[in-house]
Design a protein around this motif. Structure first.
Motif, PDB file in Angstrom:
ATOM      1  N   LEU A  40       0.822  -1.217   0.000  1.00 20.58           N
ATOM      2  CA  LEU A  40       0.000   0.000   0.000  1.00 20.58           C
ATOM      3  C   LEU A  40       0.860   1.272   0.000  1.00 20.58           C
ATOM      4  CD1 LEU A  40      -2.759   1.419   0.287  1.00 20.58           C
ATOM      5  CD2 LEU A  40      -2.603   1.058   2.759  1.00 20.58           C
ATOM      6  N   VAL A  83      -6.622   1.308  12.469  1.00 20.07           N
ATOM      7  CA  VAL A  83      -6.676   2.279  11.372  1.00 20.07           C
ATOM      8  C   VAL A  83      -7.673   1.769  10.338  1.00 20.07           C
ATOM      9  CG1 VAL A  83      -5.359   3.384   9.521  1.00 20.07           C
ATOM     10  CG2 VAL A  83      -4.241   2.846  11.704  1.00 20.07           C
ATOM     11  N   ILE A  84      -8.612   2.633   9.950  1.00 19.52           N
ATOM     12  CA  ILE A  84      -9.567   2.308   8.892  1.00 19.52           C
ATOM     13  C   ILE A  84      -9.136   3.120   7.661  1.00 19.52           C
ATOM     14  CG2 ILE A  84     -12.043   2.417   8.287  1.00 19.52           C
ATOM     15  CD1 ILE A  84     -11.200   0.331  10.501  1.00 19.52           C
ATOM     16  N   GLY A  85      -9.470   2.630   6.474  1.00 18.47           N
ATOM     17  CA  GLY A  85      -8.860   3.173   5.262  1.00 18.47           C
ATOM     18  C   GLY A  85      -9.177   4.597   4.824  1.00 18.47           C
ATOM     19  N   ARG A 106     -18.813   1.252   9.577  1.00 19.12           N
ATOM     20  CA  ARG A 106     -17.830   0.822   8.585  1.00 19.12           C
ATOM     21  C   ARG A 106     -18.078  -0.638   8.177  1.00 19.12           C
ATOM     22  NH1 ARG A 106     -13.311  -3.119   9.402  1.00 19.12           N
ATOM     23  NH2 ARG A 106     -11.967  -2.771   7.612  1.00 19.12           N
ATOM     24  N   GLU A 153       1.866  -1.907  11.961  1.00 21.11           N
ATOM     25  CA  GLU A 153       1.054  -2.601  10.948  1.00 21.11           C
ATOM     26  C   GLU A 153       0.915  -4.070  11.315  1.00 21.11           C
ATOM     27  OE1 GLU A 153      -0.712  -1.410   8.574  1.00 21.11           O
ATOM     28  OE2 GLU A 153      -1.187  -3.183   7.394  1.00 21.11           O
ATOM     29  N   LYS A 154      -0.309  -4.537  11.401  1.00 21.46           N
ATOM     30  CA  LYS A 154      -0.634  -5.949  11.668  1.00 21.46           C
ATOM     31  C   LYS A 154       0.250  -6.573  12.746  1.00 21.46           C
ATOM     32  CE  LYS A 154      -2.810  -6.591   7.212  1.00 21.46           C
ATOM     33  NZ  LYS A 154      -2.471  -5.405   6.429  1.00 21.46           N
ATOM     34  N   TYR A 199      -5.004  -5.271  11.187  1.00 17.81           N
ATOM     35  CA  TYR A 199      -5.039  -3.821  10.942  1.00 17.81           C
ATOM     36  C   TYR A 199      -3.729  -3.124  11.298  1.00 17.81           C
ATOM     37  CZ  TYR A 199     -10.119  -4.413  10.817  1.00 17.81           C
ATOM     38  OH  TYR A 199     -11.390  -4.796  10.490  1.00 17.81           O
ATOM     39  N   GLY A 200      -3.654  -1.860  10.866  1.00 20.06           N
ATOM     40  CA  GLY A 200      -2.672  -0.944  11.425  1.00 20.06           C
ATOM     41  C   GLY A 200      -3.241  -0.539  12.778  1.00 20.06           C
ATOM     42  N   THR A 204       1.549   2.511   6.852  1.00 21.26           N
ATOM     43  CA  THR A 204       1.580   2.685   8.310  1.00 21.26           C
ATOM     44  C   THR A 204       2.987   3.062   8.788  1.00 21.26           C
ATOM     45  OG1 THR A 204      -0.185   1.075   8.526  1.00 21.26           O
ATOM     46  CG2 THR A 204       1.120   1.475  10.503  1.00 21.26           C
ATOM     47  N   TYR A 263      -7.210   8.511   5.248  1.00 20.37           N
ATOM     48  CA  TYR A 263      -6.046   9.196   5.777  1.00 20.37           C
ATOM     49  C   TYR A 263      -5.995  10.624   5.252  1.00 20.37           C
ATOM     50  CZ  TYR A 263      -4.434   4.234   5.839  1.00 20.37           C
ATOM     51  OH  TYR A 263      -4.321   2.876   6.005  1.00 20.37           O
ATOM     52  N   LEU A 271      -9.229   4.045   0.928  1.00 23.16           N
ATOM     53  CA  LEU A 271      -9.252   2.649   0.492  1.00 23.16           C
ATOM     54  C   LEU A 271     -10.710   2.251   0.260  1.00 23.16           C
ATOM     55  CD1 LEU A 271      -6.691   1.097   3.047  1.00 23.16           C
ATOM     56  CD2 LEU A 271      -6.259   2.475   1.007  1.00 23.16           C
ATOM     57  N   GLN A 321       4.904  -0.476   3.648  1.00 26.32           N
ATOM     58  CA  GLN A 321       3.681  -0.184   4.383  1.00 26.32           C
ATOM     59  C   GLN A 321       3.470   1.315   4.563  1.00 26.32           C
ATOM     60  OE1 GLN A 321       1.456  -2.311   5.024  1.00 26.32           O
ATOM     61  NE2 GLN A 321       2.483  -4.307   5.015  1.00 26.32           N
ATOM     62  N   ASP A 359     -13.032  -0.183   2.359  1.00 22.70           N
ATOM     63  CA  ASP A 359     -13.689   0.263   3.580  1.00 22.70           C
ATOM     64  C   ASP A 359     -14.821   1.198   3.176  1.00 22.70           C
ATOM     65  OD1 ASP A 359     -12.211  -1.048   5.575  1.00 22.70           O
ATOM     66  OD2 ASP A 359     -10.621   0.447   5.481  1.00 22.70           O
TER      67      ASP A 359
HETATM   68  C1  G1P Z   1      -4.735  -1.699   5.065  1.00 21.60           C
HETATM   69  C2  G1P Z   1      -3.704  -0.981   5.932  1.00 21.60           C
HETATM   70  C3  G1P Z   1      -4.025  -1.172   7.411  1.00 21.60           C
HETATM   71  C4  G1P Z   1      -5.450  -0.721   7.690  1.00 21.60           C
HETATM   72  C5  G1P Z   1      -6.444  -1.433   6.748  1.00 21.60           C
HETATM   73  C6  G1P Z   1      -7.836  -0.842   6.909  1.00 21.60           C
HETATM   74  O1  G1P Z   1      -4.575  -3.090   5.261  1.00 21.60           O
HETATM   75  O2  G1P Z   1      -2.399  -1.481   5.642  1.00 21.60           O
HETATM   76  O3  G1P Z   1      -3.136  -0.422   8.204  1.00 21.60           O
HETATM   77  O4  G1P Z   1      -5.761  -0.977   9.038  1.00 21.60           O
HETATM   78  O5  G1P Z   1      -6.059  -1.296   5.381  1.00 21.60           O
HETATM   79  O6  G1P Z   1      -8.774  -1.510   6.143  1.00 21.60           O
HETATM   80  P1  G1P Z   1      -5.205  -4.214   4.279  1.00 21.60           P
HETATM   81  O7  G1P Z   1      -6.625  -4.382   4.711  1.00 21.60           O
HETATM   82  O8  G1P Z   1      -5.078  -3.676   2.897  1.00 21.60           O
HETATM   83  O9  G1P Z   1      -4.395  -5.443   4.528  1.00 21.60           O
END
Ligand code: G1P
Length: 297
Positions: free
Chosen positions: A112, A205-207, A255, A192-193, A172-173, A233, A209, A132, A231, A135
């Motif tokens: 990302l 963190v939700i998508g 969400r 991150e994760k 998630y982040g 994040t 920013y 993103l 990443q 979401d």
């Molecule tokens: C991405 C981001 C993550 C965030 C998430 C939200 O992860 O890397 O930090 O919490 O979106 O949906 P992914 O879902 O693409 O793995």
């Protein structure tokens, strides 16, 4: 005066493997939630927040997405001739102004952070949003708009945040909270994760920013993080190391994780129930299902 946030990046280069075989030929972002493609929800949310320039980071096989944003004069003509004004208006509301939309290819799936970095030359030296489309956030008020309003107060970087259960936090982040003021949280770190049991909080963190252009300096370093990916994040966390602020905003709204099948189905039901033309029929069906299930117990 803070610079207004007028540009948003939409990373849409993912292969959508979780939705195969559908995503073999249809980009995930144009899969339909009731009757609108997933990405349209993010676009509408962005417009409501004052975004004027839409930057899509795409990949091979996404031409249907570009076509979706093109005008459709033949279709408009047909609807006009048939007097279908309501449909015509629906169609027109999805038209993008010429020059307002840009596409950038991400040639390799490096993460990302890398996808966001691909858009760097289109941004200039101003704050920008990242959205993103997986979401989907429902509610009376655009989530990004809430973030823009918060940003006008706080400046710095802001991410959308939401509490998630322990069992899910590793997807998630995650924010490391320094100070919690209810809706706005000041952070002192981001992971991150995180591995199970190591998350610094339950605030994910939700998508959505709002980021400072300095984030690109960190992405420039191409440092691999979790899963060997670059990443976003990590680049945001670097802002803290450099002495800049990163906040989390607990947004108002519901969400849906449309990156998962269960989330997509839940969103379909919720958006269906929110529609005047579908509510009654759908409610009746769901009530029948419920009766059947309880009768079987
Ligand atoms: C991405 C981001 C993550 C965030 C998430 C939200 O992860 O890397 O930090 O919490 O979106 O949906 P992914 O879902 O693409 O793995």
């Amino acid at each position: 005066m803070k610079r207004k946030v007028t540009k948003a990046i939409f990373p849409v280069a993912g292969q959508g493997t979780r939705f195969l075989p559908a995503t073999k030929s249809v980009p995930k972002e144009i899969m339909t939630l009731v009757d609108r493609p997933l990405v349209q929800y993010a676009i509408d949310e962005a417009r409501e927040a004052g975004i004027k320039e839409f930057i899509f980071v795409t990949s091979r096989g996404k031409s249907a997405l570009e076509d979706y944003f093109d005008h459709a004069p033949e279709l408009e003509n047909t609807l006009r001739k048939k007097g279908k004004t309501e449909l015509l208006e629906t169609l027109k509301s999805t038209n993008m102004e010429s020059g307002a939309i840009a596409y950038m290819r991400q040639h390799k799936a490096l993460g990302l952070g890398h996808a966001v970095w691909c858009a760097r030359r289109l941004l200039g030296n101003e704050p920008f949003a990242v959205m993103l489309p997986d979401d989907v956030i429902a509610g009376p008020e655009s989530c990004l708009k809430q973030m823009v309003e918060a940003y006008e107060e706080t400046g710095g970087n802001i991410v959308a945040a939401m509490e998630v259960p322990d069992a899910k936090i590793s997807s998630y982040g995650v924010l490391d909270v320094a100070e919690d003021n209810g809706s706005i949280v000041r952070t002192k770190g981001m992971v991150e994760k995180p591995d199970a049991g190591t998350a610094p909080s339950n605030l994910a963190v939700i998508g959505r920013y709002i980021l400072q252009p300095t984030v690109m300096n960190h992405l420039n370093k191409m440092k691999q993080g979790t899963g060997g990916e670059i990443q976003l994040t990590d680049a945001i966390a670097q802002e803290l190391t450099d002495g800049r602020d990163v906040f989390g905003l607990r947004f108002r709204g519901q969400r849906f994780d449309c990156g998962s099948k269960a989330g997509f189905l839940q969103a379909t039901v919720a958006f269906g129930l929110a529609r005047d033309d579908l509510r009654d029929e759908l409610t009746e069906y769901l009530e029948d299902l419920h009766t059947l299930r309880t009768a079987a117990k």
